[in-house]
Design an enzyme around this catalytic site. Structure first.
Site, PDB file in Angstrom:
ATOM      1  N   TYR A 197     -19.623   3.397  15.249  1.00 14.72           N
ATOM      2  CA  TYR A 197     -20.352   4.595  14.848  1.00 14.72           C
ATOM      3  C   TYR A 197     -21.554   4.947  15.729  1.00 14.72           C
ATOM      4  CZ  TYR A 197     -17.694   4.171  10.500  1.00 14.72           C
ATOM      5  OH  TYR A 197     -16.687   4.089   9.572  1.00 14.72           O
ATOM      6  N   LYS A 236       2.187  -3.179   7.328  1.00 13.98           N
ATOM      7  CA  LYS A 236       2.467  -3.379   5.896  1.00 13.98           C
ATOM      8  C   LYS A 236       3.914  -2.958   5.587  1.00 13.98           C
ATOM      9  CE  LYS A 236       0.068  -4.530   2.977  1.00 13.98           C
ATOM     10  NZ  LYS A 236      -0.283  -5.888   2.459  1.00 13.98           N
ATOM     11  N   THR A 270       0.820  -1.217   0.000  1.00 13.35           N
ATOM     12  CA  THR A 270       0.000   0.000   0.000  1.00 13.35           C
ATOM     13  C   THR A 270       0.853   1.267   0.000  1.00 13.35           C
ATOM     14  OG1 THR A 270      -1.534   1.263   1.382  1.00 13.35           O
ATOM     15  CG2 THR A 270      -0.088  -0.247   2.530  1.00 13.35           C
ATOM     16  N   ASP A 271       0.260   2.361  -0.488  1.00  8.22           N
ATOM     17  CA  ASP A 271       0.968   3.649  -0.420  1.00  8.22           C
ATOM     18  C   ASP A 271       1.038   4.182   1.012  1.00  8.22           C
ATOM     19  OD1 ASP A 271      -1.701   4.354  -0.056  1.00  8.22           O
ATOM     20  OD2 ASP A 271      -1.753   5.876  -1.636  1.00  8.22           O
ATOM     21  N   GLU A 272       0.243   3.590   1.934  1.00  7.98           N
ATOM     22  CA  GLU A 272       0.217   4.125   3.310  1.00  7.98           C
ATOM     23  C   GLU A 272       1.554   3.947   4.019  1.00  7.98           C
ATOM     24  OE1 GLU A 272      -3.193   3.506   5.674  1.00  7.98           O
ATOM     25  OE2 GLU A 272      -4.568   3.678   3.992  1.00  7.98           O
ATOM     26  N   TYR A 300      -1.911  -0.345  10.996  1.00  2.56           N
ATOM     27  CA  TYR A 300      -2.039  -1.034   9.700  1.00  2.56           C
ATOM     28  C   TYR A 300      -0.831  -0.739   8.809  1.00  2.56           C
ATOM     29  CZ  TYR A 300      -3.332  -1.543   4.769  1.00  2.56           C
ATOM     30  OH  TYR A 300      -3.312  -1.839   3.428  1.00  2.56           O
TER      31      TYR A 300
HETATM   32  P1  NAD Z   1      -9.622  -7.368   2.122  1.00  2.00           P
HETATM   33  O1  NAD Z   1      -9.650  -7.065   3.580  1.00  2.00           O
HETATM   34  O2  NAD Z   1     -10.835  -7.101   1.304  1.00  2.00           O
HETATM   35  O3  NAD Z   1      -9.262  -8.910   1.901  1.00  2.00           O
HETATM   36  C1  NAD Z   1      -8.281  -9.557   2.642  1.00  2.00           C
HETATM   37  C2  NAD Z   1      -8.389 -11.051   2.366  1.00  2.00           C
HETATM   38  O4  NAD Z   1      -7.338 -11.705   3.094  1.00  2.00           O
HETATM   39  C3  NAD Z   1      -9.705 -11.680   2.834  1.00  2.00           C
HETATM   40  O5  NAD Z   1     -10.206 -12.558   1.851  1.00  2.00           O
HETATM   41  C4  NAD Z   1      -9.322 -12.421   4.103  1.00  2.00           C
HETATM   42  O6  NAD Z   1     -10.137 -13.575   4.341  1.00  2.00           O
HETATM   43  C5  NAD Z   1      -7.878 -12.811   3.800  1.00  2.00           C
HETATM   44  N1  NAD Z   1      -7.094 -13.001   5.038  1.00  2.00           N
HETATM   45  C6  NAD Z   1      -7.012 -12.145   6.088  1.00  2.00           C
HETATM   46  N2  NAD Z   1      -6.231 -12.674   7.054  1.00  2.00           N
HETATM   47  C7  NAD Z   1      -5.785 -13.886   6.575  1.00  2.00           C
HETATM   48  C8  NAD Z   1      -4.954 -14.886   7.099  1.00  2.00           C
HETATM   49  N3  NAD Z   1      -4.398 -14.785   8.326  1.00  2.00           N
HETATM   50  N4  NAD Z   1      -4.703 -15.992   6.345  1.00  2.00           N
HETATM   51  C9  NAD Z   1      -5.250 -16.121   5.107  1.00  2.00           C
HETATM   52  N5  NAD Z   1      -6.094 -15.195   4.583  1.00  2.00           N
HETATM   53  C10 NAD Z   1      -6.355 -14.095   5.302  1.00  2.00           C
HETATM   54  O7  NAD Z   1      -8.355  -6.602   1.574  1.00  2.00           O
HETATM   55  P2  NAD Z   1      -8.158  -5.808   0.190  1.00  2.00           P
HETATM   56  O8  NAD Z   1      -8.679  -4.448   0.338  1.00  2.00           O
HETATM   57  O9  NAD Z   1      -8.619  -6.674  -0.915  1.00  2.00           O
HETATM   58  O10 NAD Z   1      -6.561  -5.711   0.166  1.00  2.00           O
HETATM   59  C11 NAD Z   1      -5.770  -6.762  -0.353  1.00  2.00           C
HETATM   60  C12 NAD Z   1      -4.316  -6.392  -0.238  1.00  2.00           C
HETATM   61  O11 NAD Z   1      -4.054  -5.209  -0.968  1.00  2.00           O
HETATM   62  C13 NAD Z   1      -3.856  -6.126   1.190  1.00  2.00           C
HETATM   63  O12 NAD Z   1      -2.560  -6.649   1.348  1.00  2.00           O
HETATM   64  C14 NAD Z   1      -3.846  -4.611   1.294  1.00  2.00           C
HETATM   65  O13 NAD Z   1      -2.879  -4.181   2.225  1.00  2.00           O
HETATM   66  C15 NAD Z   1      -3.456  -4.231  -0.120  1.00  2.00           C
HETATM   67  N6  NAD Z   1      -3.961  -2.925  -0.587  1.00  2.00           N
HETATM   68  C16 NAD Z   1      -5.264  -2.599  -0.461  1.00  2.00           C
HETATM   69  C17 NAD Z   1      -5.713  -1.378  -0.963  1.00  2.00           C
HETATM   70  C18 NAD Z   1      -7.170  -0.980  -0.883  1.00  2.00           C
HETATM   71  O14 NAD Z   1      -7.505   0.155  -1.207  1.00  2.00           O
HETATM   72  N7  NAD Z   1      -8.087  -1.860  -0.486  1.00  2.00           N
HETATM   73  C19 NAD Z   1      -4.826  -0.497  -1.572  1.00  2.00           C
HETATM   74  C20 NAD Z   1      -3.466  -0.869  -1.658  1.00  2.00           C
HETATM   75  C21 NAD Z   1      -3.050  -2.096  -1.174  1.00  2.00           C
HETATM   76  O1  DAU Z   2      -4.173   3.992   0.479  1.00  2.00           O
HETATM   77  C1  DAU Z   2      -4.389   2.605   0.381  1.00  2.00           C
HETATM   78  C2  DAU Z   2      -5.225   2.149   1.534  1.00  2.00           C
HETATM   79  O2  DAU Z   2      -6.538   2.635   1.317  1.00  2.00           O
HETATM   80  C3  DAU Z   2      -5.230   0.634   1.718  1.00  2.00           C
HETATM   81  O3  DAU Z   2      -3.935   0.205   2.008  1.00  2.00           O
HETATM   82  C4  DAU Z   2      -6.194   0.235   2.841  1.00  2.00           C
HETATM   83  O4  DAU Z   2      -6.257  -1.187   2.923  1.00  2.00           O
HETATM   84  C5  DAU Z   2      -7.562   0.777   2.499  1.00  2.00           C
HETATM   85  O5  DAU Z   2      -8.471   0.478   3.555  1.00  2.00           O
HETATM   86  C6  DAU Z   2      -7.496   2.295   2.282  1.00  2.00           C
HETATM   87  O6  DAU Z   2      -7.203   2.992   3.530  1.00  2.00           O
HETATM   88  P1  DAU Z   2      -7.955   4.341   3.941  1.00  2.00           P
HETATM   89  O7  DAU Z   2      -7.869   4.514   5.402  1.00  2.00           O
HETATM   90  O8  DAU Z   2      -7.515   5.478   3.085  1.00  2.00           O
HETATM   91  O9  DAU Z   2      -9.461   3.944   3.454  1.00  2.00           O
HETATM   92  P2  DAU Z   2     -10.894   4.186   4.154  1.00  2.00           P
HETATM   93  O10 DAU Z   2     -11.917   3.776   3.147  1.00  2.00           O
HETATM   94  O11 DAU Z   2     -10.969   3.572   5.501  1.00  2.00           O
HETATM   95  O12 DAU Z   2     -10.940   5.763   4.324  1.00  2.00           O
HETATM   96  C7  DAU Z   2     -10.809   6.636   3.200  1.00  2.00           C
HETATM   97  C8  DAU Z   2     -10.883   8.069   3.737  1.00  2.00           C
HETATM   98  O13 DAU Z   2     -12.227   8.308   4.214  1.00  2.00           O
HETATM   99  C9  DAU Z   2      -9.968   8.325   4.913  1.00  2.00           C
HETATM  100  O14 DAU Z   2      -9.487   9.670   4.851  1.00  2.00           O
HETATM  101  C10 DAU Z   2     -10.872   8.179   6.135  1.00  2.00           C
HETATM  102  C11 DAU Z   2     -12.226   8.651   5.614  1.00  2.00           C
HETATM  103  N1  DAU Z   2     -13.407   7.988   6.224  1.00  2.00           N
HETATM  104  C12 DAU Z   2     -13.453   6.629   6.259  1.00  2.00           C
HETATM  105  C13 DAU Z   2     -14.511   5.966   6.834  1.00  2.00           C
HETATM  106  C14 DAU Z   2     -14.557   4.453   6.900  1.00  2.00           C
HETATM  107  C15 DAU Z   2     -14.443   8.758   6.724  1.00  2.00           C
HETATM  108  O15 DAU Z   2     -14.423  10.008   6.658  1.00  2.00           O
HETATM  109  N2  DAU Z   2     -15.503   8.102   7.293  1.00  2.00           N
HETATM  110  C16 DAU Z   2     -15.584   6.741   7.392  1.00  2.00           C
HETATM  111  O16 DAU Z   2     -16.577   6.213   7.960  1.00  2.00           O
END
Ligand code: NAD
Ligand code: DAU
Length: 352
Positions: A347, A160, A131-133, A156
């Site tokens: 919430y 990562k 992730t970019d985080e 988190y």
């Molecule tokens: P998600 O939470 O939707 O899915 C995670 C999956 O991993 C689920 O299917 C869960 O069952 C599985 N999992 C969790 N713990 C596990 C364990 N101990 N053993 C085996 N499986 C397990 O996540 P996502 O949003 O699809 O993200 C996938 C990957 O991409 C992550 O590594 C996340 O850090 C990265 N990522 C996500 C985003 C985003 O915006 N969602 C952006 C950049 C990178």
């Molecule tokens: O940048 C990549 C990341 O993006 C991934 O690595 C993470 O897995 C993914 O969850 C996401 O993280 P964020 O924290 O940016 O996503 P989230 O959807 O939780 O929040 C997006 C923005 O919205 C953030 O500034 C927080 C805000 N937010 C989020 C929620 C859930 C709100 O204002 N209200 C909310 O209820």
């Protein structure tokens, strides 16, 4: 012939990656390795789960014996690692869960790969999806590049960042062939409704408040999940071993502007009077350690590997809303049970 473990394949991004690989590469065996936590859902894959090149293994990456069995049984050649605890708010409540899965689980997978590939690594790759985080927060200017120093601010992102470091260290120490990509915020179908966009779509459908954290002026850089899956395919096949690639769409939005656009599109699609959904916006207490701005410089993957996003944000968001409106049963299924307790705690119990 490749036998590829894709971890986290029942989750949001993983399910799109599995679908792409299973349909595009009939000659590969795709092993979806997933523990099916609250975020994993096999319903995400019903359109492809009968494919002859697809296998599901319900395995937790904390279970070393099971990992070794899967590597041996399927003669695994490559790993695309997405399994993770992925929600920042949950990491603030339970940091250790993130250390176990994201750090220890990644090291377990690295060990299993190293052991099974026996130090030869002729045609092997360990691809870590990150992730970019990990780069921390930006001010009002500038972008994250592949050389930006790591500065994670949440449990988190710290987990990562740590897993990225372990992957790179296994490359240096044991010559394990790896590649890492760091992507910005994804959105699209099958996104679990604890994250901003699907949560707000669900709340508009169910006429609940839209909880905007703090002043709403936090900035995220949004990428359609199918474009991320294509980028992962590109990096997997064309990336340079030992390199990192930033993935993003040069698509920054302040949260409140994005929420207003979402409200407008939802009102149009639901036939509501303009302003109906915006009236649900409620500013609530900020997320602790909330990163102000993320923005990815995706020049390297574009110039070196020829990848760029295929849809605009307005198109992607519209398709996403249409998907949620046509799949309300999916939303009902994933928001029942344990998720309702999470929602009440986050919430509705005055915690925010
Ligand atoms: P998600 O939470 O939707 O899915 C995670 C999956 O991993 C689920 O299917 C869960 O069952 C599985 N999992 C969790 N713990 C596990 C364990 N101990 N053993 C085996 N499986 C397990 O996540 P996502 O949003 O699809 O993200 C996938 C990957 O991409 C992550 O590594 C996340 O850090 C990265 N990522 C996500 C985003 C985003 O915006 N969602 C952006 C950049 C990178
Ligand atoms: O940048 C990549 C990341 O993006 C991934 O690595 C993470 O897995 C993914 O969850 C996401 O993280 P964020 O924290 O940016 O996503 P989230 O959807 O939780 O929040 C997006 C923005 O919205 C953030 O500034 C927080 C805000 N937010 C989020 C929620 C859930 C709100 O204002 N209200 C909310 O209820």
């Amino acid at each position: 012939m490749k036998n590829i473990i894709i971890t986290g394949g029942a989750g949001f991004i993983g399910s799109h990656v599995i679908r792409l690989f299973v349909t595009k590469y009939p000659g590969y065996k795709i092993i979806n390795l997933d523990a099916l936590t609250y975020a994993g859902n096999l319903e995400n894959l019903i359109d492809i789960d009968h494919s002859s090149n697809y296998i599901f293994e319900k395995v937790n990456i904390l279970d070393v014996e099971e990992l070794e069995r899967v590597f041996a049984e399927h003669e695994v050649t490559d790993v695309v690692h997405l399994a993770a605890e992925s929600h920042v708010d949950r990491s603030i409540e339970s940091p250790l869960d993130f250390v176990y899965t994201n750090v220890v689980g990644t090291v377990n997978l690295l060990n299993a790969a190293k052991k099974h590939w026996k130090g030869k690594f002729d045609n092997n790759l360990f691809y870590h999806v990150s992730t970019d985080e990990v780069y921390g927060a930006l001010g009002s200017e500038g972008f994250f590049t592949e050389t930006t120093p790591y500065h994670p601010n949440s449990p988190y992102s710290a987990s990562k960042a740590s897993s990225d470091h372990f992957v790179r260290a296994y490359g240096e120490t044991y010559d394990l062939p790896f590649v890492i990509s760091n992507c910005s915020n994804n959105y699209g179908p099958y996104h679990f409704p604890e994250k901003l966009i699907p949560l707000f779509i669900n709340n508009i459908i169910t006429k609940k408040p839209l909880p905007v954290y703090g002043d709403g002026l936090y900035t995220r850089d949004w990428l359609y999940v199918k474009d991320h899956a294509i980028a992962i395919d590109t990096v997997f096949h064309k990336g340079t071993v030992g390199d990192t690639y930033n993935i993003g769409g040069f698509n920054e939005w302040k949260n409140i502007d994005l929420v207003i656009l979402l409200c407008k599109q939802m009102d149009e699609k639901l036939g509501n009077e303009n302003g109906t959904s915006e009236a649900l916006i409620t500013y609530i207490k900020d997320r602790p350690g909330h990163d102000r701005r993320y923005a990815i410089d995706a020049t390297k993957i574009n110039k070196e590997l020829g990848w760029s996003p295929s849809v605009t944000f307005e198109q992607g968001l519209s398709e996403t809303i249409d998907w949620y409106l046509s799949n309300q049963e999916w939303l009902t299924n994933v928001t029942s049970g344990a998720y309702q307790q999470y929602y009440t705690k986050m919430y509705e119990e005055g915690q925010k």
